[in-house]
Design a protein around this motif. Structure first.
Motif, mmCIF file in Angstrom:
data_model
loop_
_atom_site.group_PDB
_atom_site.id
_atom_site.type_symbol
_atom_site.label_atom_id
_atom_site.label_comp_id
_atom_site.label_asym_id
_atom_site.label_seq_id
_atom_site.Cartn_x
_atom_site.Cartn_y
_atom_site.Cartn_z
ATOM 1 N N GLN A 171 0.823 -1.208 0.000
ATOM 2 C CA GLN A 171 0.000 0.000 0.000
ATOM 3 C C GLN A 171 0.857 1.258 0.000
ATOM 4 N N GLN A 172 1.905 1.255 0.824
ATOM 5 C CA GLN A 172 2.739 2.451 0.925
ATOM 6 C C GLN A 172 3.482 2.721 -0.386
ATOM 7 N N ALA A 173 4.044 1.674 -0.984
ATOM 8 C CA ALA A 173 4.775 1.853 -2.236
ATOM 9 C C ALA A 173 3.842 2.298 -3.358
ATOM 10 N N ALA A 174 2.619 1.757 -3.369
ATOM 11 C CA ALA A 174 1.648 2.179 -4.383
ATOM 12 C C ALA A 174 1.375 3.672 -4.258
ATOM 13 N N PHE A 175 1.205 4.152 -3.037
ATOM 14 C CA PHE A 175 0.973 5.573 -2.795
ATOM 15 C C PHE A 175 2.173 6.410 -3.227
ATOM 16 N N GLU A 176 3.356 5.940 -2.872
ATOM 17 C CA GLU A 176 4.574 6.718 -3.077
ATOM 18 C C GLU A 176 4.931 6.880 -4.553
ATOM 19 N N TYR A 177 4.675 5.841 -5.356
ATOM 20 C CA TYR A 177 5.229 5.824 -6.712
ATOM 21 C C TYR A 177 4.180 5.837 -7.818
ATOM 22 N N ALA A 178 2.917 6.079 -7.462
ATOM 23 C CA ALA A 178 1.875 6.113 -8.493
ATOM 24 C C ALA A 178 2.145 7.202 -9.526
ATOM 25 N N GLU A 179 2.613 8.346 -9.096
ATOM 26 C CA GLU A 179 2.840 9.441 -10.033
ATOM 27 C C GLU A 179 3.990 9.149 -10.984
ATOM 28 N N GLN A 180 4.820 8.179 -10.655
ATOM 29 C CA GLN A 180 5.887 7.762 -11.566
ATOM 30 C C GLN A 180 5.447 6.619 -12.487
ATOM 31 N N GLY A 181 4.144 6.307 -12.471
ATOM 32 C CA GLY A 181 3.619 5.281 -13.369
ATOM 33 C C GLY A 181 3.858 3.865 -12.898
ATOM 34 N N ILE A 182 4.092 3.676 -11.595
ATOM 35 C CA ILE A 182 4.360 2.341 -11.054
ATOM 36 C C ILE A 182 3.146 1.873 -10.264
ATOM 37 N N LEU A 183 2.614 0.727 -10.657
ATOM 38 C CA LEU A 183 1.468 0.123 -9.992
ATOM 39 C C LEU A 183 1.958 -1.033 -9.133
ATOM 40 N N VAL A 184 1.531 -1.052 -7.871
ATOM 41 C CA VAL A 184 2.009 -2.056 -6.918
ATOM 42 C C VAL A 184 0.799 -2.721 -6.266
ATOM 43 N N ASN A 185 0.677 -4.013 -6.445
ATOM 44 C CA ASN A 185 -0.424 -4.775 -5.858
ATOM 45 C C ASN A 185 0.121 -6.042 -5.201
ATOM 46 N N ALA A 186 -0.713 -6.659 -4.380
ATOM 47 C CA ALA A 186 -0.352 -7.923 -3.733
ATOM 48 C C ALA A 186 -1.454 -8.945 -3.981
ATOM 49 N N ILE A 187 -1.087 -10.195 -3.870
ATOM 50 C CA ILE A 187 -2.022 -11.309 -3.934
ATOM 51 C C ILE A 187 -1.964 -12.035 -2.594
ATOM 52 N N ALA A 188 -3.147 -12.372 -2.062
ATOM 53 C CA ALA A 188 -3.228 -13.162 -0.831
ATOM 54 C C ALA A 188 -3.772 -14.544 -1.185
ATOM 55 N N PRO A 189 -2.899 -15.507 -1.427
ATOM 56 C CA PRO A 189 -3.377 -16.854 -1.757
ATOM 57 C C PRO A 189 -4.000 -17.537 -0.546
ATOM 58 N N ALA A 225 -2.057 -16.856 -12.696
ATOM 59 C CA ALA A 225 -3.041 -16.232 -13.577
ATOM 60 C C ALA A 225 -3.433 -14.849 -13.066
ATOM 61 N N MET A 226 -3.605 -14.711 -11.749
ATOM 62 C CA MET A 226 -3.913 -13.397 -11.200
ATOM 63 C C MET A 226 -2.738 -12.443 -11.357
ATOM 64 N N ALA A 227 -1.519 -12.932 -11.142
ATOM 65 C CA ALA A 227 -0.349 -12.084 -11.354
ATOM 66 C C ALA A 227 -0.303 -11.590 -12.794
ATOM 67 N N ALA A 228 -0.554 -12.483 -13.745
ATOM 68 C CA ALA A 228 -0.542 -12.093 -15.152
ATOM 69 C C ALA A 228 -1.606 -11.040 -15.435
ATOM 70 N N TYR A 229 -2.781 -11.206 -14.830
ATOM 71 C CA TYR A 229 -3.837 -10.197 -15.006
ATOM 72 C C TYR A 229 -3.368 -8.833 -14.495
ATOM 73 N N LEU A 230 -2.799 -8.796 -13.296
ATOM 74 C CA LEU A 230 -2.358 -7.527 -12.736
ATOM 75 C C LEU A 230 -1.252 -6.904 -13.580
ATOM 76 N N PHE A 231 -0.391 -7.730 -14.136
ATOM 77 C CA PHE A 231 0.672 -7.225 -14.998
ATOM 78 C C PHE A 231 0.141 -6.751 -16.349
ATOM 79 N N ARG A 232 -0.952 -7.320 -16.790
ATOM 80 C CA ARG A 232 -1.429 -7.068 -18.152
ATOM 81 C C ARG A 232 -2.604 -6.086 -18.161
ATOM 82 N N GLU A 233 -3.768 -6.520 -17.705
ATOM 83 C CA GLU A 233 -4.952 -5.667 -17.780
ATOM 84 C C GLU A 233 -5.139 -4.733 -16.597
ATOM 85 N N GLY A 234 -4.446 -4.966 -15.494
ATOM 86 C CA GLY A 234 -4.747 -4.245 -14.260
ATOM 87 C C GLY A 234 -4.253 -2.820 -14.230
#
Length: 254
Positions: A171-189, A225-234
């Motif tokens: 969450q913190q990294a997503a907030f910090e680097y969104a303006e630089q075009g970096i999307l950061v997500n996690a998966i909870a298996p 498959a979820m990782a690929a989705y986040l990397f591709r369409e997310g």
């Protein structure tokens, strides 16, 4: 990074790629056209061979995610070879095999092994890769957390703490680097059928399966498959922790 329909020619690093979720993620990304560096403290030759057999492009690098120098070496090599890094999958993780994993009985050595691998390793990976993503105009990161970060589970004190830390760091990294075009997500298996479960009894396997509404263990390919989705369409998703858990979160108990 703009929304994209393909991973063709994207440059990716996947940790924990020797087996389990890491291997499945590396193979999925390679199958979709990404150029994948398979990173692990173990030998990734088999993962690379499997990717090559299916026409993918993959290479192996020895990497201890707990060591900043290993990250620096790996990132330098990938950038020298490919000019950039677009995708990072922080998958490498361990459970505590050194002591009981309760707050009272957990040893300091066992705590440190889990925290260093499962949490510090994610931080070091992002620290090493994000400057390259900023220089390249953006990128996407997927960190592997766990349902243990979101639910109280028996004998998983250090693991739960580390994986909850991954949620907060994401969450913190997503907030910090969104303006630089970096999307950061996690998966909870949920409980995934990986080599970590090789030694459990049939009774434990059944109990873990029954924790899910879908009464079976998950497969590494389903997390990939979820990782690929986040990397591709997310492209409109960041700072999120996405359960891929067979309905465990909805069920609400173990």
């Amino acid at each position: 990074m703009t929304v994209q329909d393909t991973l063709q020619d994207r440059v990716a690093i996947v940790t924990g790629a020797a087996q389990g979720i890491g291997r499945a993620t590396a193979l999925r990304l390679a199958a979709e056209g990404a150029v994948v560096t398979c990173a692990d403290i173990r030998d990734c030759a088999e993962t690379v061979a499997l990717a090559d057999k299916e026409g993918g492009r993959a290479a192996a690098v020895e990497l201890d995610v707990r060591r900043a120098a290993d990250w620096e070496r790996a990132v330098t090599a990938v950038v020298a070879e490919h000019g950039r890094i677009d995708l990072l999958a922080n998958v490498a993780g361990v459970v505590n095999l050194l002591s009981p994993d309760t707050v009272v009985d957990l040893t300091e050595d066992a705590w440190q092994v889990v925290i260093d691998t499962d949490l510090k390793g994610v931080w070091l990976g992002m620290r090493a890769v994000i400057p390259q993503m900023v220089a390249g105009g953006g990128g996407r990161i997927v960190n592997i957390s766990s349902m243990a970060a979101l639910r109280g589970l028996p004998n998983l004190a250090s693991y739960s703490a580390a994986k909850a830390g991954v949620v907060g760091l994401t969450q913190q990294a997503a907030f910090e680097y969104a303006e630089q075009g970096i999307l950061v997500n996690a998966i909870a298996p949920g409980t995934i059928d990986t080599p970590i479960l090789a030694e459990i009894t049939d009774e434990m396997r059944e109990a873990n399966a029954n924790a899910h509404l879908i009464r079976r263990l998950g497969r590494p390919e389903e997390i990939a498959a979820m990782a690929a989705y986040l990397f591709r369409e997310g492209g409109f998703q960041t700072g999120q922790t996405v359960p891929v858990d067979g309905g465990w979160a909805a069920k609400g108990n173990f």
